[in-house]
Design a protein around this motif. Structure first.
Motif, PDB file in Angstrom:
ATOM      1  N   ASN A   1       0.834  -1.194   0.000  1.00  0.00           N
ATOM      2  CA  ASN A   1       0.000   0.000   0.000  1.00  0.00           C
ATOM      3  C   ASN A   1       0.868   1.243   0.000  1.00  0.00           C
ATOM      4  O   ASN A   1       1.466   1.575   1.006  1.00  0.00           O
ATOM      5  N   SER A   2       0.922   1.918  -1.123  1.00  0.00           N
ATOM      6  CA  SER A   2       1.699   3.143  -1.205  1.00  0.00           C
ATOM      7  C   SER A   2       0.777   4.336  -1.000  1.00  0.00           C
ATOM      8  O   SER A   2      -0.359   4.330  -1.455  1.00  0.00           O
ATOM      9  N   LEU A   3       1.267   5.343  -0.275  1.00  0.00           N
ATOM     10  CA  LEU A   3       0.516   6.600  -0.193  1.00  0.00           C
ATOM     11  C   LEU A   3       1.205   7.659  -1.035  1.00  0.00           C
ATOM     12  O   LEU A   3       0.796   8.799  -1.045  1.00  0.00           O
ATOM     13  N   GLY A   4       2.268   7.278  -1.740  1.00  0.00           N
ATOM     14  CA  GLY A   4       3.068   8.283  -2.410  1.00  0.00           C
ATOM     15  C   GLY A   4       3.051   8.209  -3.923  1.00  0.00           C
ATOM     16  O   GLY A   4       3.905   8.793  -4.573  1.00  0.00           O
ATOM     17  N   ASN A   5       2.069   7.502  -4.515  1.00  0.00           N
ATOM     18  CA  ASN A   5       2.049   7.423  -5.970  1.00  0.00           C
ATOM     19  C   ASN A   5       1.889   8.780  -6.621  1.00  0.00           C
ATOM     20  O   ASN A   5       2.216   8.950  -7.787  1.00  0.00           O
ATOM     21  N   ILE A   6       1.367   9.751  -5.855  1.00  0.00           N
ATOM     22  CA  ILE A   6       1.213  11.097  -6.382  1.00  0.00           C
ATOM     23  C   ILE A   6       2.573  11.684  -6.766  1.00  0.00           C
ATOM     24  O   ILE A   6       2.654  12.568  -7.608  1.00  0.00           O
TER      25      ILE A   6
ATOM     26  N   ASN B   1      -4.883  15.442  -1.877  1.00  0.00           N
ATOM     27  CA  ASN B   1      -6.005  15.351  -2.816  1.00  0.00           C
ATOM     28  C   ASN B   1      -5.907  14.066  -3.613  1.00  0.00           C
ATOM     29  O   ASN B   1      -6.278  13.003  -3.140  1.00  0.00           O
ATOM     30  N   LEU B   2      -5.359  14.180  -4.794  1.00  0.00           N
ATOM     31  CA  LEU B   2      -5.308  13.035  -5.704  1.00  0.00           C
ATOM     32  C   LEU B   2      -4.570  11.863  -5.081  1.00  0.00           C
ATOM     33  O   LEU B   2      -4.935  10.714  -5.279  1.00  0.00           O
ATOM     34  N   GLY B   3      -3.550  12.165  -4.293  1.00  0.00           N
ATOM     35  CA  GLY B   3      -2.757  11.110  -3.682  1.00  0.00           C
ATOM     36  C   GLY B   3      -3.594  10.177  -2.828  1.00  0.00           C
ATOM     37  O   GLY B   3      -3.351   8.972  -2.782  1.00  0.00           O
TER      38      GLY B   3
END
Lengths: 303, 344
Positions: free
Chosen positions: B51-56, B257-259
């Motif tokens: 689970n990544s929270l940093g794909n943004i 937001n998008l992240g």
């Protein structure tokens, strides 16, 4: 790049500047340590990683700011923020946190992130998005021909933070609730078997965490600035501190808080004030990588 | 046969949509963006269990790479950002479209390589540490870029405007997003059926065992993340040209937001399924636009509440719910004496 060199030269030419930076760092780091202390508590006791930590801090700051706007003495904001954030923390626990305790960690991370967005936006709607601070209107002490200055307001902030931290540590050591919290942290099932109402302990711990953060925020607003969306950097900072100290090492949290405060001040001095927020995050990455290397080495030794 | 018909109808809908709702062309393009980022998040988060929270990070980096490449092909970047304007510096048609195509592809490739490097460091982090670490990367990137004057600093970059008619421009960007989205979906529907797809599912289910079975897990994780990053980078690159002006914290590296939206889209639609992210993205986008229109001022609070409710109560999403209720639709056989395990 040139600016960085000039700053480094300045540091080398005037060694007293180092004293000022370290003192500043300790004064602000003491407040970071408070928020991190609450996080370490919640993390250790209920295994929830609370990303709304920083928003509790900011909320506490707004309570004190609002009271000061009403003409009350700003220091009064600290106990009021403590009590109000206790209530907010309890509500958050009942609505959200109590339902993610038993779930996997990513769930708690995301749920508290949702909570953080809500809190930040409610504050934005209520108080506007300008940066705010409260002026304590007190003198500044000067040392070393004026190179080192300590505003009395900051000094009071540090003393209050220290008093609060001591109070919490004593409470954890001596009161029955503190004992119950420690027992639950060690083994929740065993605590339940022995008749401790763990549900109550969880609710208490989370409310206490929010209250500590609130009080820290009420002090921060006197020595620094707050803004509805600054919460996330406070949360990240708390994560850095807890990860650096290691879970379950509560004295380490305070030491790491002071250290990170000082490091941030150095970073701001050398690279410029704009990078201050980034430094906390970069430290987090460094700490994570460092722990990773450590883990790998441990695994290799075991093999 | 039935499936072919369904796909044909969907394709027809995708083509007709911007003409049937000409006022919503930008909205529809944004919907495609959501679908793309949700699908790419599901590659690592849903199918691989990281689970990544940093794909943004890849979205923002893609924006900047595409913009800088396009500008650098025609002008001096430092002078351009100093003057802060696409209006002052002129771009010919060839420069604009050439810059767009090369910029977007460069964005994808750059993000792919960055993902490989970041992944090499962070894939040792398990569970929530991975999420926090990647979130840290995204936040740090936003802060650093907003202090970097060469790319415009906190002011951001203004790109040239689409040279022809504005309405046609909207259609153009819709088409770009749609083609990327369809390409990604087709790729994924093939990808998840290969041995590679099975391997990343094995990593999600039990990484230690997968390693013991002879799967070189790090290689699989890095490849999957790099592919995901490529598509996010491309989407970011197209967004940069669509938005014309963007700045680091609110637009490019919009961590909150998008992240977060992309994660919620996937959870809403159903983690680890092919259609889940698509359905989730559509539901989320509609919900977002409705709250934006009717609860102005409280829209963020409503979104935060939606995130909390989705995460706490509805984590298996629509697809998870359907699979639980109607397993036969998905070809899942359930033994009568044992209840289905797909949904808790």
């Amino acid at each position: 790049m040139d600016q960085i060199l000039v700053n480094l030269q300045l540091l080398a030419q005037f060694p007293v500047v180092n004293i000022k930076i370290i003192l500043d760092g300790i004064m602000i780091g003491a407040l970071f340590a408070l928020a991190a202390y609450g996080l370490a508590l919640v993390w250790g006791v209920m295994n929830v990683k609370n990303l709304a930590q920083g928003d509790f801090v900011i909320a506490g700051g707004y309570v004190a700011w609002y009271l000061a706007g009403l003409g009350l003495h700003p220091l009064l904001g600290v106990p009021v923020a403590f009590v109000l954030l206790w209530v907010i923390g309890w509500v958050c626990y009942k609505l959200v946190i109590s339902r993610v305790i038993e779930r996997d960690l990513f769930t708690s991370l995301l749920a508290t992130f949702g909570l953080a967005i809500m809190l930040a936006q409610i504050m934005n709607l209520l108080f506007g998005s300008d940066t705010q601070s409260v002026d304590l209107d007190m003198d500044t002490l000067y040392f070393f021909d004026g190179f080192v200055d300590i505003p009395i307001a900051k000094l009071i902030g540090v003393l209050m933070a220290a008093a609060l931290a001591t109070g919490v540590i004593l409470f954890m050591k001596n009161s029955r609730m503190g004992q119950a919290i420690r027992a639950t942290a060690q083994d929740a099932r065993a605590a339940r078997v022995l008749g401790i109402d763990t549900e109550k302990v969880y609710a208490f711990t989370f409310s206490l965490n929010a209250a500590i953060c609130g009080a820290a925020g009420a002090i921060i607003v006197m020595v620094w600035v707050i803004q509805p969306f600054y919460g996330i950097t406070h949360s990240v900072r708390a994560f850095v501190i807890v990860t650096a100290a290691g879970l379950g090492n509560l004295p380490g949290v305070i030491a790491a808080g002071l250290g990170i405060g000082a490091l941030e001040q150095y970073g701001a001095m050398i690279f410029g004030i704009g990078y201050q927020q980034a430094i906390a995050v970069m430290l987090l990455l460094l700490v994570l990588v460092f722990r990773l290397v450590q883990q790998r080495r441990k695994r290799q030794v075991l093999q | 046969m039935n499936k072919t018909l369904l796909h044909a109808v969907l394709l027809a809908l995708i083509v007709v949509a911007p003409f049937a709702f000409p006022d919503f062309r930008t909205q529809l393009a944004t919907l495609w963006l959501m679908i793309i980022v949700a699908l790419t998040w599901d590659m690592t988060g849903g199918q691989m269990g990281y689970n990544s929270l940093g794909n943004i990070f890849f979205y923002g980096t893609g924006m900047y790479v595409a913009a800088v490449v396009c500008i650098a092909m025609a002008h001096n970047v430092a002078e351009y950002t100093d003057a802060s304007g696409g209006g002052i510096f002129k771009f010919t048609d060839a420069q604009y479209f050439g810059g767009l195509i090369i910029g977007v592809i460069a964005a994808g490739l750059f993000c792919s390589i960055t993902a490989f490097i970041i992944g090499y460091v962070t894939f040792g982090l398990r569970g929530p540490y991975f999420a926090i670490g990647t979130l840290g990367v995204a936040i740090a990137a936003g802060e650093l870029v907003s202090n970097w004057d060469w790319v415009g600093g906190g002011q951001g970059i203004a790109l040239p405007v689409y040279p022809y008619d504005l309405d046609q421009g909207k259609l153009f960007f819709y088409a770009l997003f749609a083609i990327t989205g369809i390409g990604l979906f087709a790729f994924l529907s093939w990808f998840y059926q290969t041995r590679f797809g099975a391997a990343i599912n094995a990593i999600r289910d039990d990484e230690e065992k997968a390693e013991a079975m002879g799967i070189h897990t790090l290689r699989y994780k890095l490849t999957t993340w790099s592919i995901a990053a490529f598509f996010v980078g491309v989407a970011g690159g197209i967004s940069a040209f669509q938005l014309i002006h963007f700045e680091p914290l609110e637009t490019a590296y919009q961590t909150i937001n998008l992240g977060i939206f992309m994660v919620v889209c996937v959870l809403l639609g159903g983690k680890g399924t092919l259609w889940g992210p698509v359905i989730g993205a559509i539901m989320f986008h509609v919900f977002k636009e409705v709250t934006w229109n009717y609860f102005l001022g409280w829209q963020w609070v409503a979104l935060g509440a939606l995130i909390v409710v989705t995460v706490v109560y509805f984590q298996d999403g629509v697809m998870g719910y359907l699979q639980y209720r109607y397993p036969a639709w998905f070809g899942i056989t359930v033994e009568q004496d044992k209840p289905a395990e797909s949904s808790k």
